[in-house]
Design a protein around this motif. Sequence first.
Motif: not given
Length: 332
Positions: A156-170
Amino acid sequence: MRPLDFLGSIKLKLGVVIVAAVLVTVVVVLLGERAGLSPFLTGIAAATLALCLVQLLAHGMTRPLREMVSAARAMSRGEYERRVTATSRDEVGELGRAFNRMAADLAEVDRVRRDLIANVSHELRTPLGALHAMLENLVDGVETADAESLAAMLGHVERLGRLVEQLLDLSRLESGAVPLERAPVGAAALLERVAADWHQTAKARGVGLQLVVEPESLVLNADETRLHQVVSNLVANAIRHAPAGSAVTMAARANGRGVFLEVTDEGPGIPRAEADRVFERFYRSDQARSSGDGGSGLGLAIARWIVELHDGTIRTEERTPNGCRMIVELPE
């Protein structure tokens, strides 16, 4: 009533209004003289009729401006559905049409903003809720901190990290804060690396991967890391939706106008009405599908921005008899 809408210039309209007022004044004065009326009364009558005529003609000319004022006030309250009547062919009519386009754009931005807030809230709530429940059970002694529960929380933490990283990337892509490091990139080598990344996933799902490069020596002038990210995202989506026993085809072709990268699958395809919206942030063709069933809904939005930074375009097309074809067109 807008009798002057057929005229194509505000200057011409003002000239017509002035000429009409002068003609009315002259006609009334002449009639008054013939009837033997007092010049004072004739003048008052002429001025009154001229003002009435000017009011009648000018009312239609300025009506779009009054509508724009009213619509702008409504927009300040968050109401973006108001539009102005823009039937005239002059500068005011052009302003009205531009205002309507702006209102439509603002309404779309507001819709995207509301969808973004709702989707981000939903995407964050699911893993946070699961983490909260697991940690609460550990604190209360209901569960023990064994390897299985810790691995679930890590997921779940990795899923949150991926989401935040994608938002920052976008966010970085949209603001243009990501510089492209363009260099010659072999199309065949690029597709082979993507195929290698997804070989095991495709094999587990019973999906084959096929590569087509025409000509085999095709070279792209692009940022290899970012372009790899685009193709990898398209392949991931294709594998996710391709039925077992089918194949996902990655192709790179040059046709004189530019370079085309295609990813084709034999899945259910994308409805024609949703062909453009799939590139929006958090949009999913199947709204019932959660991010646990497939990505966060940010991959195609990121892919679009990367392609546009390369001065290219990305689109989706139907595949006959079924399936989807994602096409990236890049300049040579």
